[in-house]
Motif scaffolding. Sequence first.
Motif, PDB file in Angstrom:
ATOM      1  N   ASP A 513      20.020  41.534 -36.087  1.00 53.91           N
ATOM      2  CA  ASP A 513      19.236  41.428 -37.322  1.00 53.91           C
ATOM      3  C   ASP A 513      17.743  41.615 -37.099  1.00 53.91           C
ATOM      4  OD1 ASP A 513      21.577  40.874 -38.697  1.00 53.91           O
ATOM      5  OD2 ASP A 513      21.408  38.702 -38.370  1.00 53.91           O
ATOM      6  N   GLU A 514      17.372  41.981 -35.902  1.00 53.85           N
ATOM      7  CA  GLU A 514      15.954  42.155 -35.592  1.00 53.85           C
ATOM      8  C   GLU A 514      15.363  43.279 -36.444  1.00 53.85           C
ATOM      9  OE1 GLU A 514      13.116  43.177 -31.704  1.00 53.85           O
ATOM     10  OE2 GLU A 514      15.309  43.326 -31.575  1.00 53.85           O
ATOM     11  N   GLU A 515      14.206  43.005 -37.030  1.00 52.49           N
ATOM     12  CA  GLU A 515      13.522  44.010 -37.836  1.00 52.49           C
ATOM     13  C   GLU A 515      12.719  44.949 -36.927  1.00 52.49           C
ATOM     14  OE1 GLU A 515      13.463  44.651 -41.139  1.00 52.49           O
ATOM     15  OE2 GLU A 515      15.093  43.199 -41.340  1.00 52.49           O
TER      16      GLU A 515
END
Length: 549
Positions: A513-515
């Motif tokens: 889920d890292e942006e």
Amino acid sequence: MTPADLAELLRTTAAAVLSEHALDPAALPATVTVERPRNPEHGDYATNLALQLGKKVGANPRELAGWLAAALAEQDGIAAADVAGPGFVNLRIEASAQNVIVGNVIAAGAGYGTSADLGLKVNLEFVSANPTGPIHIGGTRWAAVGDALGRLLSTQGAEVVREYYFNDHGAQIDRFTNSLIAAAKGEPAPGDGYAGSYIADIASAVLDKEPDALGLPDSEMRETFRAIGVNLMFDHIKESLHQFGTDFDVYTHEDSMHTSGRVDQAIAKLRETGSIYESDGAVWLRTTDFGDDKDRVVIKSDGQPAYIAGDLAYFLDKRQRGFDLCIYMLGADHHGYIARLKAAAAALGDDPDTVEVLIGQMVNLVRDGQPVRMSKRAGTVITLDDLVDAIGVDAARYALIRSSVDTPIDIDLALWSSASAENPVYYVQYAHARLSALARNAAELGITPGTDHLDLLTHDKEGTLIRNIGEFPRVLKTAADLREPHRVSRYLEDLAGDYHRFYDSCRVLPQGDEEPGPLHAARLALCQATRQVIANGLNILGVSAPERM
């Protein structure tokens, strides 16, 4: 800050230091060298300038290095400057200063590493195999190295013309003709003739074109087999070279040197310079006056021109066509030609430095630890086609280019056909394919390379990769100046290794889920620059840069 920028900074700083201490800035060398130290702990770059200057200016090299280091430490972009040993200066570059290299590569694209410095019109003659058989493995080495050298010189501003000297004059053509006639008649090859299935194939092709050739009068029959057979053989040679990625701009026929009067013109010019004399009924060239080990017969006592007569005419022809430099790439048995060709140039009143002769050493093929000695087609030698059939064009070219031409090489067919990191061409091409896949994955995630935040590239592995990218222009210049395209191969292998180590240590794309953020974009820009440099280097070698493997 590129290595070139750093070298210029070092030069101007050193000039100021010398003046400050009442020492002569004129002692500075024309070119200041900075190098990457073998041990990264010693810094990003190192220079031995103080050691070079100490004796010239009457200063202690270590003391001079201390003055230089102190002045450099005050310069923008220099993070630290330290003295080591008897007078070396080790430099560390600020990340913000070195990261400009990434932007430079992306902006230059396929032009990164090029220069206009040479500015010469160069005639590059290579391969030039006799049209009496397929190109053997030694000639194949020149096909790869010569083509790469031409590409390399072009990147440095030379106007390069690739030339093939077509040896269609002399006794070897007579033996080739006799061999074809014997094969057409179903007879064994003459004792001094040529063997191999290609002779029978060409003889058959001659009869296809001229079914009545064997019934012609002897002189007409011989001319028919000679003319058609040589053309067919040379067509095969040109097609093999084309498939190998090596094409020529000019094909010059040796026979034309004699039929056009160029040999007579060269001899007339030599008479004008006083370099010709007659003895024992023959015409001689005073090559010993110009460094050759003995004088050379130009016209034999029977009135026939010796082989050097064509060489003289050919060199004069090249110079008349406006070439500043004539490079000859010859086989291992042609060492005597170095002095001979330079002497010929001098005898014609020219500068012998307009002639350069490169000598290539032998190539051996190895399979299962044993040498491969015979070709199914040529009978007695391994050919270009044999090598390509065994390992492919890319591996063949790379294997032949990556070693200095004055070194004999063994090509292990199993190694060079393997898909493993031990195979140098696979290792480099895999790095490019891996970078291409990374770019595709980033595009699918909507992430684009960005150069706005290159200051975030502070990891040791990022710095090492960036500095190696920055070395590319200097590698090309050095390789071109020394006529050593193998330096490009070795550089690419080092760069691929730096990239693989960077990739293992620095995550380029976000996970889970890292942006995506600025660091991802900056690292993608570094990957884009690395991919560009690998592609540029492989292009110089005439080797493909695959997007997928």
